[in-house]
Design a protein around this motif. Structure first.
Motif, PDB file in Angstrom:
ATOM      1  N   TRP A  68     -27.294  78.179  18.996  1.00  0.00           N
ATOM      2  CA  TRP A  68     -26.488  78.536  17.828  1.00  0.00           C
ATOM      3  C   TRP A  68     -25.735  77.303  17.343  1.00  0.00           C
ATOM      4  O   TRP A  68     -25.155  76.563  18.136  1.00  0.00           O
ATOM      5  N   GLN A  69     -25.716  77.106  16.040  1.00  0.00           N
ATOM      6  CA  GLN A  69     -25.017  75.960  15.456  1.00  0.00           C
ATOM      7  C   GLN A  69     -23.539  76.286  15.247  1.00  0.00           C
ATOM      8  O   GLN A  69     -23.186  77.362  14.754  1.00  0.00           O
ATOM      9  N   ILE A  70     -22.683  75.331  15.621  1.00  0.00           N
ATOM     10  CA  ILE A  70     -21.228  75.453  15.488  1.00  0.00           C
ATOM     11  C   ILE A  70     -20.735  74.264  14.662  1.00  0.00           C
ATOM     12  O   ILE A  70     -21.112  73.111  14.934  1.00  0.00           O
ATOM     13  N   ASN A  71     -19.879  74.531  13.678  1.00  0.00           N
ATOM     14  CA  ASN A  71     -19.360  73.495  12.791  1.00  0.00           C
ATOM     15  C   ASN A  71     -17.894  73.202  13.093  1.00  0.00           C
ATOM     16  O   ASN A  71     -17.119  74.112  13.408  1.00  0.00           O
ATOM     17  N   LEU A  72     -17.532  71.925  12.967  1.00  0.00           N
ATOM     18  CA  LEU A  72     -16.140  71.481  13.093  1.00  0.00           C
ATOM     19  C   LEU A  72     -15.665  70.970  11.744  1.00  0.00           C
ATOM     20  O   LEU A  72     -16.311  70.128  11.122  1.00  0.00           O
ATOM     21  N   LYS A  73     -14.495  71.492  11.298  1.00  0.00           N
ATOM     22  CA  LYS A  73     -13.933  71.090  10.014  1.00  0.00           C
ATOM     23  C   LYS A  73     -12.486  70.639  10.209  1.00  0.00           C
ATOM     24  O   LYS A  73     -11.800  71.096  11.133  1.00  0.00           O
ATOM     25  N   ASP A  74     -12.029  69.748   9.327  1.00  0.00           N
ATOM     26  CA  ASP A  74     -10.634  69.330   9.400  1.00  0.00           C
ATOM     27  C   ASP A  74      -9.768  70.356   8.680  1.00  0.00           C
ATOM     28  O   ASP A  74     -10.250  71.386   8.188  1.00  0.00           O
ATOM     29  N   ASN A  75      -8.445  70.053   8.592  1.00  0.00           N
ATOM     30  CA  ASN A  75      -7.540  71.040   8.022  1.00  0.00           C
ATOM     31  C   ASN A  75      -7.692  71.199   6.519  1.00  0.00           C
ATOM     32  O   ASN A  75      -7.065  72.073   5.919  1.00  0.00           O
ATOM     33  N   PRO A  99      -4.525  64.278  17.136  1.00  0.00           N
ATOM     34  CA  PRO A  99      -3.722  65.500  17.048  1.00  0.00           C
ATOM     35  C   PRO A  99      -3.743  66.062  15.631  1.00  0.00           C
ATOM     36  O   PRO A  99      -3.751  65.326  14.643  1.00  0.00           O
ATOM     37  N   GLY A 100      -3.752  67.378  15.542  1.00  0.00           N
ATOM     38  CA  GLY A 100      -3.762  68.025  14.241  1.00  0.00           C
ATOM     39  C   GLY A 100      -4.426  69.386  14.299  1.00  0.00           C
ATOM     40  O   GLY A 100      -4.715  69.927  15.369  1.00  0.00           O
ATOM     41  N   TRP A 101      -4.671  69.956  13.105  1.00  0.00           N
ATOM     42  CA  TRP A 101      -5.274  71.272  12.981  1.00  0.00           C
ATOM     43  C   TRP A 101      -6.745  71.135  12.602  1.00  0.00           C
ATOM     44  O   TRP A 101      -7.117  70.342  11.744  1.00  0.00           O
ATOM     45  N   TYR A 102      -7.579  71.969  13.236  1.00  0.00           N
ATOM     46  CA  TYR A 102      -9.015  71.958  12.971  1.00  0.00           C
ATOM     47  C   TYR A 102      -9.516  73.402  12.893  1.00  0.00           C
ATOM     48  O   TYR A 102      -8.851  74.343  13.348  1.00  0.00           O
ATOM     49  N   THR A 103     -10.686  73.561  12.314  1.00  0.00           N
ATOM     50  CA  THR A 103     -11.330  74.869  12.247  1.00  0.00           C
ATOM     51  C   THR A 103     -12.728  74.759  12.850  1.00  0.00           C
ATOM     52  O   THR A 103     -13.492  73.873  12.486  1.00  0.00           O
TER      53      THR A 103
END
Length: 302
Positions: A68-75, A99-103
């Motif tokens: 399964w493909q999983i994506n990483l995105k910034d804030n 450090p920070g927020w990710y989705t």
């Protein structure tokens, strides 16, 4: 004086300022003032790069789901990296993160699977395109991840549910005699999906490709009924069996109708015009025989 360090890729300086005179150098500096032979001790502090990882699980078996493909995105929603789960369902993004927020989001939900929503009130599950509303459970799910305290973020797990079947056998008159080519109908909980299949040569029927939820299954042949012509079946991580035993009769239970369309009472209450009511006395002649023309009519259901 100015004392500078060149910060390695992925690391984050903590308490000092970028070298604005040469931003491309990635130098971060501390100003130092020496007076009368003093020796200043100024330390540099940096936060190491962090990583995000997790699993894709089969909710019903607890096994990992590979591929399964999983994506990483910034804030801001910009795509940073895409990775794929391994044979154990594990994924990890390779790029070093500050450090920070990710989705973290599933790229898609393959056909036949349903995304499991554990907490409908979680902000991580009410992002655009990832609502916890049941009708949105075929959409990819997203998790919000905050990186801080110098620690990697692990166990960012997804759970999905496969499809299941409702199946059974239709017999008749409480015997082992099976009903072939006998129609059986299924509806989902809101009645928006209706499907009818016929039993095979062994009296068996099956509805497959069903998602977790509540369904109504009914025998659907005119002139036939059962003690319970319809059954409520709840699918929860396993196939379910629902058998029926049918006999000749009228099915007065109609899905969607609170009361039967027609209710048949005692036949004594339905007399054809001109008939003598059963309670009426019959006049006899002298010989004790019923007089002609006064015979009670055969009772018929009007």
């Amino acid at each position: 004086y100015t004392v500078c360090e060149v910060v390695k890729e992925g690391w984050t300086p903590v308490t000092y300022h970028a070298n604005t005179s040469n931003p491309a150098s990635n130098e971060y500096c501390i100003p130092v003032f020496l007076d009368c032979g003093e020796t200043e001790v100024d330390d540099f502090e940096n936060i190491p790069p962090m990583r995000i990882s997790g699993h894709e699980f089969n909710r019903c078996t607890g096994e990992g789901i590979p591929g399964w493909q999983i994506n990483l995105k910034d804030n801001s929603g910009n795509l940073l990296e895409t990775t794929t789960t391994d044979d154990a369902g594990y994924y990890e993004f390779s790029i070093p993160l500050k450090p920070g927020w990710y989705t973290v989001c599933e790229d898609s939900i393959p056909d036949g699977w349903t995304s499991f929503r554990d907490d409908p009130n979680s902000p991580a599950m009410s992002l655009p395109g990832a609502s916890a509303v049941p009708e949105d459970c075929e959409r990819p799910k997203c998790l919000v991840v905050r990186l801080d305290n110098c620690d990697d973020s692990t166990d960012n797990d997804f759970e999905n549910i496969p499809e299941f079947c409702i199946k059974g056998i239709v017999t008749t008159n409480n015997t082992t005699e099976v009903m072939t080519s006998f129609p059986v109908k299924i509806e989902n909980s809101d009645g928006s999906e209706v499907q009818t299949v016929s039993t095979n040569d062994f009296g068996e029927y099956s509805f497959c490709g069903l998602k977790d939820g509540t369904y109504t299954v009914c025998v659907a042949e005119l002139g036939w009924t059962a003690d319970e012509p319809c059954a409520i079946v709840y699918l929860n991580c396993e196939d379910m069996e629902q058998d029926f035993d049918v006999y000749k009769g009228r099915n007065t239970w109609v899905p969607g109708i609170n009361q039967p369309a027609i209710t048949l009472a005692d036949s004594r209450g339905a007399i054809v015009p001109g008939a003598v009511e059963p309670s009426a006395a019959i006049e006899l002649d002298i010989g004790g025989n019923e007089k002609a023309g006064r015979q009670p009519a055969n009772q018929e259901i009007a």
